[in-house]
Design a protein around this motif. Structure first.
Motif, short mmCIF file in Angstrom:
data_model
loop_
_atom_site.label_atom_id
_atom_site.label_comp_id
_atom_site.label_asym_id
_atom_site.label_seq_id
_atom_site.Cartn_x
_atom_site.Cartn_y
_atom_site.Cartn_z
N ALA A 29 -45.64 5.16 45.92
CA ALA A 29 -44.75 6.12 45.98
C ALA A 29 -43.71 6.66 45.06
O ALA A 29 -42.77 7.88 44.47
CB ALA A 29 -43.32 5.90 47.28
N SER A 32 -45.05 9.56 42.86
CA SER A 32 -45.12 10.84 43.69
C SER A 32 -43.99 11.92 43.60
O SER A 32 -44.06 12.47 43.04
CB SER A 32 -45.49 10.76 45.35
OG SER A 32 -47.03 10.27 45.72
N VAL A 33 -42.91 10.37 43.61
CA VAL A 33 -41.24 10.88 43.40
C VAL A 33 -41.45 11.43 41.75
O VAL A 33 -40.58 12.44 41.71
CB VAL A 33 -40.67 9.99 43.41
CG1 VAL A 33 -39.38 11.01 43.15
CG2 VAL A 33 -39.98 9.84 44.85
N PRO A 303 -38.97 2.18 49.66
CA PRO A 303 -39.34 2.96 48.50
C PRO A 303 -38.02 3.14 47.51
O PRO A 303 -37.95 3.11 46.76
CB PRO A 303 -40.19 3.99 48.73
CG PRO A 303 -39.50 4.27 49.70
CD PRO A 303 -38.68 3.15 50.65
N PHE A 307 -37.13 3.70 43.81
CA PHE A 307 -36.66 4.81 43.54
C PHE A 307 -35.54 4.71 42.52
O PHE A 307 -36.04 5.53 40.85
CB PHE A 307 -36.38 5.86 44.47
CG PHE A 307 -37.51 6.15 45.12
CD1 PHE A 307 -38.60 5.92 45.08
CD2 PHE A 307 -37.20 6.23 46.92
CE1 PHE A 307 -39.60 6.45 45.45
CE2 PHE A 307 -38.32 6.71 46.97
CZ PHE A 307 -39.49 6.96 47.17
N THR A 349 -42.03 4.31 54.64
CA THR A 349 -42.09 4.83 53.28
C THR A 349 -42.15 6.11 53.02
O THR A 349 -41.97 6.03 51.77
CB THR A 349 -43.11 3.77 53.21
OG1 THR A 349 -43.51 1.93 52.91
CG2 THR A 349 -43.03 3.70 51.06
N LYS A 350 -43.40 6.39 54.21
CA LYS A 350 -43.50 7.85 53.43
C LYS A 350 -42.92 8.87 53.52
O LYS A 350 -42.43 9.66 53.25
CB LYS A 350 -45.12 7.95 54.19
CG LYS A 350 -45.44 9.61 54.13
CD LYS A 350 -46.90 9.97 54.65
CE LYS A 350 -47.09 11.07 55.08
NZ LYS A 350 -47.76 11.12 55.58
N THR A 353 -39.94 8.66 51.31
CA THR A 353 -40.94 9.24 49.71
C THR A 353 -40.52 10.59 49.85
O THR A 353 -39.63 11.69 49.34
CB THR A 353 -41.56 8.79 49.38
OG1 THR A 353 -41.89 7.09 49.29
CG2 THR A 353 -42.55 9.98 48.26
N GLU A 354 -40.78 11.27 51.22
CA GLU A 354 -41.36 12.43 51.72
C GLU A 354 -39.13 13.24 51.67
O GLU A 354 -39.37 14.42 51.17
CB GLU A 354 -41.50 13.16 52.68
CG GLU A 354 -43.53 12.54 52.52
CD GLU A 354 -43.58 12.86 54.08
OE1 GLU A 354 -43.05 13.04 55.09
OE2 GLU A 354 -44.80 13.39 54.35
#
Length: 365
Positions: A29, A32-33, A303, A307, A349-350, A353-354
């Motif tokens: 995650a 990705s960020v 996450p 982050f 989590t997804k 994150t999105e």
């Protein structure tokens, strides 16, 4: 359209060590960020190299890391670490086999753990809201109670003996105190609390106190107070607004920082930096929640700690604009109520994150 790094912009090389449990989920995650943030700003590039150093590797090979692991890490600008620990591997094996095997030889002697209540979240403390709890805990990360000195003898006998020797050196204490005073000096309140247990530990901790007093004379603009570690736990709960920057030994700060994260709302939001302030070695950045095998694979790991850890990593690398932008995105998402179950929400989590990725894009629009 997403931006691309400007010509001449620095590209950072990051070693990714997901390790165990939810480590892989939250590191993925975070990557990705960070990739979206880099593309969106276009002011820096970022590349990741994944290392499969984990308890699974240990069970297969007898080693968490290869013999040249430190040389491999030294070629990177920073390390993004997940979590280490598995139910079928003794904790002292996993900790000394991976995390401490990186921190200590790379002289990441300053462990830094910022803690505050994020917008939209709640502290378990009554009448404690955002702004009432805003701390930075500086932990000595190279010696003290986790120096690894000691041993066992007469194993299996009634007189079996085990020793765990705490090591306090003037050099080690001086450098962490200077670091802590400098952190406090840069914060608005310029307040440093030195945590000790010198009433009972009359050698190492008395030296700790003495060096703190000596170093403090170099920073006349910083207000200093001292707390015994047991009294400190009470103060953290009863008078959170009375604290700002805190410095403590390896063991004491390890415990106090977990308490701090819980008081701020969840250990799932807590970041950590393991810094080599000399910058001779790469520093390592990790969330402090642990491997959490009880929720591994369920898609509900928070996450946010990763982050926020990335925020700290970007600031350390000198990318202040990116650091601030990511922190604002995290705060906006938490404030909107998109949180995982540990913060009282229902998001995965997804989904978190999105949401952070969307916020990064909207803030740039």
């Amino acid at each position: 359209m997403a931006a691309v790094p400007l010509s001449g912009a620095k590209t950072y090389s990051i070693a990714a060590i997901p390790a165990d449990g939810i480590g892989a989920e939250v590191v993925d995650a975070g990557i990705s960020v960070l990739r979206v943030l880099s593309r969106t700003l276009g002011t820096f590039g970022i590349e990741f190299e994944n290392y499969d150093w984990s308890s699974e590797r240990y069970k297969k090979t007898g080693q968490y890391m290869p013999d040249d692991a430190l040389d491999q890490l030294r070629k990177h600008d920073a390390i993004l670490f997940g979590a280490v620990g598995a139910p079928d591997v003794p904790d002292h094996i996993s900790l000394w086999g991976l995390r401490l095997a990186i921190c200590q030889p790379l002289q990441q002697y300053a462990n830094v753990r910022p803690t505050r209540i994020l917008p939209g979240t709640q502290s378990p403390l009554r009448r404690c809201g955002p702004g009432d709890l805003d701390w930075v805990i500086v932990r000595e990360n190279s010696e003290g109670e986790y120096a690894g000195q000691g041993g066992r003898s007469h194993v299996g006998q009634a007189w079996e003996t085990a020793t765990e020797v705490s090591i306090f050196t003037r050099h080690g204490i001086t450098r962490i105190m200077r670091f802590a005073f400098e952190v406090a000096q840069k914060r608005p309140r310029k307040l440093l609390t030195v945590v000790s247990k010198s009433n009972a530990q009359r050698n190492g901790m008395v030296l700790w106190d003495e060096v703190a007093t000596e170093v403090g004379q170099e920073y006349p603009d910083v207000t200093v107070d001292k707390m015994l570690v047991d009294a400190m736990t009470v103060r953290m709960v009863e008078k959170p607004k009375s604290l700002d920057t805190i410095v403590a030994t390896n063991l004491h700060a390890d415990i106090l920082s977990d308490l701090a994260a819980a008081l701020a709302g969840s250990i799932g939001i807590a970041p950590t930096s393991n810094l080599d302030p000399t910058r001779q070695n790469p520093s390592m950045f990790e969330p402090i929640h642990g491997s959490a095998f009880d929720i591994t694979g369920k898609g509900i790991a928070n996450p946010v700690a990763t982050f926020w850890t990335a925020v700290e990593m970007l600031a350390w690398l000198g990318e202040q604009e990116a650091s601030e932008k990511l922190m604002k995105a995290i705060e906006k998402v938490c404030e909107s109520g998109i949180t995982t179950c540990d913060l009282g929400g229902t998001a995965t989590t997804k989904q978190v994150t999105e949401a952070v990725i969307r916020e990064i894009g909207e803030a740039s629009g």
